[in-house]
Design an enzyme around this catalytic site. Structure first.
Site, PDB file in Angstrom:
ATOM      1  N   ASP A  83     -12.678 -20.697  13.537  1.00 28.21           N
ATOM      2  CA  ASP A  83     -12.090 -22.031  13.726  1.00 28.21           C
ATOM      3  C   ASP A  83     -12.074 -22.779  12.396  1.00 28.21           C
ATOM      4  OD1 ASP A  83     -11.024 -24.249  14.971  1.00 28.21           O
ATOM      5  OD2 ASP A  83     -12.954 -25.022  15.641  1.00 28.21           O
ATOM      6  N   ILE A  84     -11.483 -22.133  11.397  1.00 27.63           N
ATOM      7  CA  ILE A  84     -11.327 -22.766  10.080  1.00 27.63           C
ATOM      8  C   ILE A  84      -9.984 -23.468  10.076  1.00 27.63           C
ATOM      9  CG2 ILE A  84     -11.127 -22.327   7.603  1.00 27.63           C
ATOM     10  CD1 ILE A  84     -13.017 -19.971   7.972  1.00 27.63           C
ATOM     11  N   GLU A  85      -9.996 -24.798   9.942  1.00 24.10           N
ATOM     12  CA  GLU A  85      -8.781 -25.575  10.183  1.00 24.10           C
ATOM     13  C   GLU A  85      -8.188 -26.247   8.943  1.00 24.10           C
ATOM     14  OE1 GLU A  85      -9.104 -28.197  13.550  1.00 24.10           O
ATOM     15  OE2 GLU A  85     -10.322 -26.783  14.680  1.00 24.10           O
ATOM     16  N   HIS A  86      -9.004 -26.552   7.950  1.00 20.75           N
ATOM     17  CA  HIS A  86      -8.447 -27.263   6.798  1.00 20.75           C
ATOM     18  C   HIS A  86      -7.920 -26.273   5.766  1.00 20.75           C
ATOM     19  CE1 HIS A  86      -9.581 -30.984   8.550  1.00 20.75           C
ATOM     20  NE2 HIS A  86      -9.216 -31.650   7.490  1.00 20.75           N
ATOM     21  N   VAL A  87      -6.854 -25.608   6.171  1.00 20.46           N
ATOM     22  CA  VAL A  87      -6.174 -24.625   5.341  1.00 20.46           C
ATOM     23  C   VAL A  87      -4.680 -24.945   5.357  1.00 20.46           C
ATOM     24  CG1 VAL A  87      -7.802 -22.709   5.437  1.00 20.46           C
ATOM     25  CG2 VAL A  87      -6.314 -23.142   7.390  1.00 20.46           C
TER      26      VAL A  87
END
Length: 386
Positions: A159-163
């Site tokens: 859940d890595i979102e700031h990409v």
């Protein structure tokens, strides 16, 4: 001769009638058997076609009080198949924060109830941390695999979102490495942004739906936050059209329906008319409390399939605090877009309509007491076009 012919014809007619009766009886028996067989298959389908339900668990106190969440899960009346706690957080260097407490007791309690535990790997909504993680994939993957084995966890939810779109290839590679490194029945799922308009820039561009679906066991479609803190004008968290178009987009990108979970929000967002409160999220429990406390006016928008409430806090009223945001709701008029039984059921119907794997929830503990009385039943009700 005529008399003899008549005597021959009569027995033949009776014989023909008897044969026809037997054929009709056999046909009726066969039809009955076929009907019963079809009913049995239909019943079998209904018994086995229970949709999957997972829920995130996000709370800054989770590490200190896993017992509280064990109690929370009891309230779901054994509806959950999987929980995703906030065990895997990242350091500024992009490695796993191994100082975060993981509860053996909680994991064992979940497994005892046949609930899988798949922690989510989070950048805590920090761009620098997300980039560092993608630059440090080899070490990060090794750490995640070790933690899963050490604590007998069931996998990882990425859940890595700031990409952004520049990170697309690296993100695909991270997920692929995790899948290749985890053995047995350990799963890899990925939370992906809702994309009803097919956007290719910003964070939406980071998610290569097709490649991520191929490299993982499932995608969790975050079909919420249609409106949030950056929106000055109040609006729904997840209108039905927004949700359905997001599903359609994912499927158009070759995501198998059996790999797609529909994200359901257990929260609403609140705005103040003077602009001092913009889209702060509040749990559905708090929504109910605010509406009751300030005698709010509730409408259900049929087009958006979402409830909206307005209420006014007077100077002499008892003011309220949104603890998560450490924000006091001072006198003024507020607008609250949220979810209720009708809006949630409308979304659950889409799971059947598009034959999706099931649902993912953000997040456990924010729902009202009545939610689990209808959630699973509605989720597994066959879709009926209007």
């Amino acid at each position: 001769m005529a008399f003899q012919k008549k005597h021959l014809i009569v027995p033949f007619v009776f014989l023909l009638i008897a044969l026809l009766s037997q054929l009709t009886a056999c046909s009726n028996q066969d039809s009955s058997r076929i009907s019963k067989m079809e009913e049995g298959l239909e019943e079998m389908d209904q018994n086995t076609d229970n949709k999957f339900i997972m829920s995130y668990i996000y709370d800054k106190n989770l590490a200190l009080s896993p017992e509280a969440y064990a109690e929370e899960i009891k309230h779901t009346v054994k509806e959950l198949d999987e929980v995703s706690p906030a065990y895997f957080t990242l350091t500024p260097e992009g490695t796993l924060d191994e100082t975060r407490r993981i509860s053996h007791e909680f994991i064992e309690a979940m497994h005892k109830e046949s609930v899988k535990v798949v922690p989510f790997l989070s950048d805590q909504w920090n761009k620098e941390v997300a980039r560092a993680a993608l630059d440090n994939k080899e070490e990060l993957v090794s750490q995640v695999v070790d933690m899963i084995e050490q604590y007998n966890l069931d996998g990882v939810n990425v859940d890595i979102e700031h990409v952004t779109k520049e990170d697309r290839a690296d993100y695909n590679d991270l997920v692929k490495r995790l899948r290749e490194s985890l053995t047995g029945e350990k799963k890899v799922s990925v939370a992906v942004a809702a994309n009803p308009e097919g956007w290719t820039d910003g964070w939406h561009g980071a998610y290569d739906y097709s490649a991520l679906a191929q490299a993982s066991d499932e995608l969790m479609l975050m079909a919420y936050d249609e409106h949030f803190q950056s929106h000055e004008t109040p609006g729904p968290v997840a209108s039905l059209s927004f949700v359905e178009r997001s599903i359609q987009y994912a499927l158009s990108k070759n995501v198998p329906s059996e790999k797609l979970l529909l994200g359901i929000p257990f929260y609403g967002r609140i705005w103040k008319d003077d602009g001092t409160v913009l889209g702060l999220d509040v749990s559905l429990k708090i929504v109910e409390e605010l509406i009751e406390k300030y005698d709010g006016y509730v409408e259900y928008d049929q087009e958006l399939q979402s409830p909206v409430a307005t209420f006014t806090i007077e100077e002499n009223d008892d003011w309220s605090e949104i603890e998560k945001w450490e924000k006091i709701l001072t006198p003024g008029t507020y607008t609250l877009w949220y979810e209720n039984k009708d809006s949630i059921k409308a979304k659950l119907a889409l799971v059947q309509k598009y034959n999706l794997k099931g649902t993912g929830i953000w997040s456990l503990g924010q729902e009202t007491e009545a939610t689990w009385n209808y959630y699973k039943e509605s989720l597994n009700t066959p879709y009926k076009p209007e």
